[in-house]
Design a protein around this motif. Structure first.
Motif, PDB file in Angstrom:
ATOM      1  N   LEU A 188     108.708  75.472-127.060  1.00  0.00           N
ATOM      2  CA  LEU A 188     108.456  75.293-128.489  1.00  0.00           C
ATOM      3  C   LEU A 188     109.593  75.972-129.242  1.00  0.00           C
ATOM      4  O   LEU A 188     109.720  77.199-129.238  1.00  0.00           O
ATOM      5  N   LYS A 189     110.429  75.164-129.869  1.00  0.00           N
ATOM      6  CA  LYS A 189     111.641  75.675-130.498  1.00  0.00           C
ATOM      7  C   LYS A 189     111.591  75.499-132.014  1.00  0.00           C
ATOM      8  O   LYS A 189     110.834  74.691-132.536  1.00  0.00           O
ATOM      9  N   PRO A 190     112.434  76.263-132.727  1.00  0.00           N
ATOM     10  CA  PRO A 190     112.476  76.116-134.186  1.00  0.00           C
ATOM     11  C   PRO A 190     113.143  74.817-134.595  1.00  0.00           C
ATOM     12  O   PRO A 190     114.052  74.336-133.917  1.00  0.00           O
ATOM     13  N   ARG A 191     112.672  74.259-135.674  1.00  0.00           N
ATOM     14  CA  ARG A 191     113.292  73.042-136.209  1.00  0.00           C
ATOM     15  C   ARG A 191     114.574  73.421-136.951  1.00  0.00           C
ATOM     16  O   ARG A 191     114.635  74.436-137.646  1.00  0.00           O
ATOM     17  N   GLU A 192     115.580  72.606-136.807  1.00  0.00           N
ATOM     18  CA  GLU A 192     116.844  72.845-137.495  1.00  0.00           C
ATOM     19  C   GLU A 192     116.848  72.094-138.821  1.00  0.00           C
ATOM     20  O   GLU A 192     116.662  70.880-138.860  1.00  0.00           O
ATOM     21  N   PHE A 193     117.052  72.834-139.905  1.00  0.00           N
ATOM     22  CA  PHE A 193     117.057  72.241-141.238  1.00  0.00           C
ATOM     23  C   PHE A 193     118.482  72.112-141.748  1.00  0.00           C
ATOM     24  O   PHE A 193     119.317  72.998-141.544  1.00  0.00           O
ATOM     25  N   GLY A 194     118.738  71.016-142.437  1.00  0.00           N
ATOM     26  CA  GLY A 194     120.021  70.805-143.060  1.00  0.00           C
ATOM     27  C   GLY A 194     120.059  71.403-144.451  1.00  0.00           C
ATOM     28  O   GLY A 194     119.030  71.829-144.991  1.00  0.00           O
ATOM     29  N   PRO A 195     121.233  71.433-145.077  1.00  0.00           N
ATOM     30  CA  PRO A 195     121.364  72.036-146.409  1.00  0.00           C
ATOM     31  C   PRO A 195     120.548  71.318-147.485  1.00  0.00           C
ATOM     32  O   PRO A 195     120.201  71.916-148.506  1.00  0.00           O
ATOM     33  N   ASP A 196     120.241  70.057-147.273  1.00  0.00           N
ATOM     34  CA  ASP A 196     119.473  69.299-148.269  1.00  0.00           C
ATOM     35  C   ASP A 196     117.989  69.216-147.942  1.00  0.00           C
ATOM     36  O   ASP A 196     117.231  68.565-148.659  1.00  0.00           O
ATOM     37  N   ASP A 197     117.586  69.837-146.851  1.00  0.00           N
ATOM     38  CA  ASP A 197     116.173  69.816-146.476  1.00  0.00           C
ATOM     39  C   ASP A 197     115.384  70.819-147.302  1.00  0.00           C
ATOM     40  O   ASP A 197     115.928  71.820-147.798  1.00  0.00           O
ATOM     41  N   HIS A 198     114.083  70.565-147.421  1.00  0.00           N
ATOM     42  CA  HIS A 198     113.193  71.451-148.170  1.00  0.00           C
ATOM     43  C   HIS A 198     111.996  71.802-147.285  1.00  0.00           C
ATOM     44  O   HIS A 198     110.989  71.099-147.272  1.00  0.00           O
ATOM     45  N   PRO A 199     112.104  72.909-146.529  1.00  0.00           N
ATOM     46  CA  PRO A 199     111.007  73.297-145.632  1.00  0.00           C
ATOM     47  C   PRO A 199     109.718  73.554-146.415  1.00  0.00           C
ATOM     48  O   PRO A 199     109.736  73.975-147.566  1.00  0.00           O
ATOM     49  N   ALA A 200     108.605  73.264-145.764  1.00  0.00           N
ATOM     50  CA  ALA A 200     107.301  73.489-146.379  1.00  0.00           C
ATOM     51  C   ALA A 200     107.092  74.972-146.644  1.00  0.00           C
ATOM     52  O   ALA A 200     107.477  75.820-145.833  1.00  0.00           O
ATOM     53  N   GLU A 201     106.496  75.301-147.788  1.00  0.00           N
ATOM     54  CA  GLU A 201     106.291  76.700-148.156  1.00  0.00           C
ATOM     55  C   GLU A 201     105.385  77.428-147.174  1.00  0.00           C
ATOM     56  O   GLU A 201     105.524  78.633-146.964  1.00  0.00           O
ATOM     57  N   ASP A 202     104.427  76.714-146.575  1.00  0.00           N
ATOM     58  CA  ASP A 202     103.492  77.375-145.656  1.00  0.00           C
ATOM     59  C   ASP A 202     104.024  77.467-144.234  1.00  0.00           C
ATOM     60  O   ASP A 202     103.353  77.988-143.340  1.00  0.00           O
ATOM     61  N   GLY A 203     105.231  76.971-144.003  1.00  0.00           N
ATOM     62  CA  GLY A 203     105.836  77.075-142.674  1.00  0.00           C
ATOM     63  C   GLY A 203     105.321  76.072-141.674  1.00  0.00           C
ATOM     64  O   GLY A 203     105.609  76.184-140.470  1.00  0.00           O
ATOM     65  N   SER A 204     104.588  75.058-142.125  1.00  0.00           N
ATOM     66  CA  SER A 204     103.983  74.102-141.192  1.00  0.00           C
ATOM     67  C   SER A 204     105.002  73.234-140.481  1.00  0.00           C
ATOM     68  O   SER A 204     104.681  72.590-139.477  1.00  0.00           O
ATOM     69  N   ASP A 205     106.228  73.195-140.977  1.00  0.00           N
ATOM     70  CA  ASP A 205     107.262  72.385-140.329  1.00  0.00           C
ATOM     71  C   ASP A 205     108.337  73.237-139.667  1.00  0.00           C
ATOM     72  O   ASP A 205     109.406  72.750-139.330  1.00  0.00           O
ATOM     73  N   ARG A 206     108.074  74.529-139.459  1.00  0.00           N
ATOM     74  CA  ARG A 206     109.074  75.410-138.837  1.00  0.00           C
ATOM     75  C   ARG A 206     109.325  75.040-137.376  1.00  0.00           C
ATOM     76  O   ARG A 206     110.414  75.194-136.871  1.00  0.00           O
ATOM     77  N   MET A 207     108.253  74.642-136.665  1.00  0.00           N
ATOM     78  CA  MET A 207     108.385  74.359-135.253  1.00  0.00           C
ATOM     79  C   MET A 207     108.695  72.881-135.009  1.00  0.00           C
ATOM     80  O   MET A 207     108.166  72.008-135.695  1.00  0.00           O
ATOM     81  N   ASP A 208     109.530  72.629-134.026  1.00  0.00           N
ATOM     82  CA  ASP A 208     109.936  71.262-133.720  1.00  0.00           C
ATOM     83  C   ASP A 208     108.875  70.587-132.848  1.00  0.00           C
ATOM     84  O   ASP A 208     109.077  70.362-131.650  1.00  0.00           O
TER      85      ASP A 208
END
Length: 299
Positions: free
Chosen positions: A250-270
């Motif tokens: 279970l690895k972290p998701r890689e976000f690009g400069p234009d991405d907007h991660p969810a505030e609750d962290g629900s999309d942190r994991m890939d």
């Protein structure tokens, strides 16, 4: 098994309650909670232990919760420093990875005031309290039982539960299908292994910065659900329909400069790499309603 020191986040000496965890290193924090306080299951052969000596004192006004604040079990008791009594109640009545915001209702205003708690078991109970052969579930029941008895005795706490429906997530198989494999490779035997519930195990691998990833062994979806829930602090239900035990990273998701991660962290994991996803859902849960509680006097 991993020690508390090894599992602690580098951003603080204790657990932070109000700061944003950020990054996938949040898994480290909740892994520590998992080891100490996972699901409550009956420990049939264990004696019910009560604390023999308890000290509850208001935290000095100049104390910094980010420098020494936290809570946890020791070899002969339990401590909580620079934390509100609400944290003590949460630790006593809720499994660590099933805790959600606003889980305590009808709380008096002083419940947010900070206190220092030091509780010790009787000398004859130290061998059981520090027994490393106890399962995570047995240790959790033992610690929570002692905390509940302390709260009833010292604060005259009386509570009841009420059902509620809250915003959460459903763990589901993605449209492309599950990528999990039911394989059972050799389980590592090093002290880096985190023993989870239901026979599952995980190994933390650190990478550059504060990132890293977990490799899970013999892990059912019920344990993955709890692990994910501990990282986003919202309830999750398992709707994958997957009944096996799996080996996966279970690895972290890689976000690009234009991405907007969810505030609750629900999309942190890939989760997509596993063929899974979290879908917003209404979840049936319960809250703890305080019927009576008395503010602790300094002792």
């Amino acid at each position: 098994m991993l020690s508390r020191a090894e599992l602690r986040l580098p951003i603080s000496r204790g657990r932070r309650l109000t700061s944003s965890l950020g990054c996938f290193a949040a898994c480290v924090l909740f892994a520590e909670l998992f080891v100490l306080n996972t699901l409550t299951v009956s420990a049939q052969s264990a004696k019910r232990i009560r604390f023999d000596v308890v000290s509850i004192r208001p935290t000095p006004a100049d104390a910094d919760p980010y420098k020494g604040g936290g809570w946890g079990s020791s070899t002969d008791g339990y401590h909580m420093r620079i934390m509100p009594i609400s944290v003590l109640i949460m630790n006593a009545y809720f499994p660590a990875l099933d805790r959600t915001p606003n889980a305590i209702r009808n709380a008096p205003p002083w419940l947010t005031e900070r206190f220092d708690v030091e509780a010790k078991v009787a000398p004859e109970d130290v061998p059981q309290w520090s027994d490393q052969t106890l399962s995570v579930a047995q240790r959790n029941e033992m610690v929570q039982g002692a905390l509940q008895a302390m709260l009833v005795d010292r604060l005259k706490l009386a509570t009841h539960r009420e059902p509620v429906e809250v915003d959460g997530y459903a763990l589901i198989v993605s449209r492309r299908g599950s990528k999990l494999k039911e394989i059972t490779p050799d389980v590592p035997t090093s002290d880096r292994v985190m023993k989870m519930g239901d026979g599952a195990m995980g190994v933390w691998t650190a990478t550059e910065g504060r990132n890293g990833y977990w490799t899970f062994y013999q892990t059912p979806m019920s344990q993955l659900r709890q692990f994910l829930q501990g990282n986003i602090l919202k309830p999750i239900v398992d709707q994958t329909g997957l009944a096996g035990r799996y080996h996966f990273a279970l690895k972290p998701r890689e976000f690009g400069p234009d991405d907007h991660p969810a505030e609750d962290g629900s999309d942190r994991m890939d989760l997509d790499a596993l063929g899974l996803e979290l879908k917003p859902a209404k979840i049936k849960s319960s809250v703890l309603v305080i019927d009576h509680i008395e503010k602790p006097s300094e002792n």
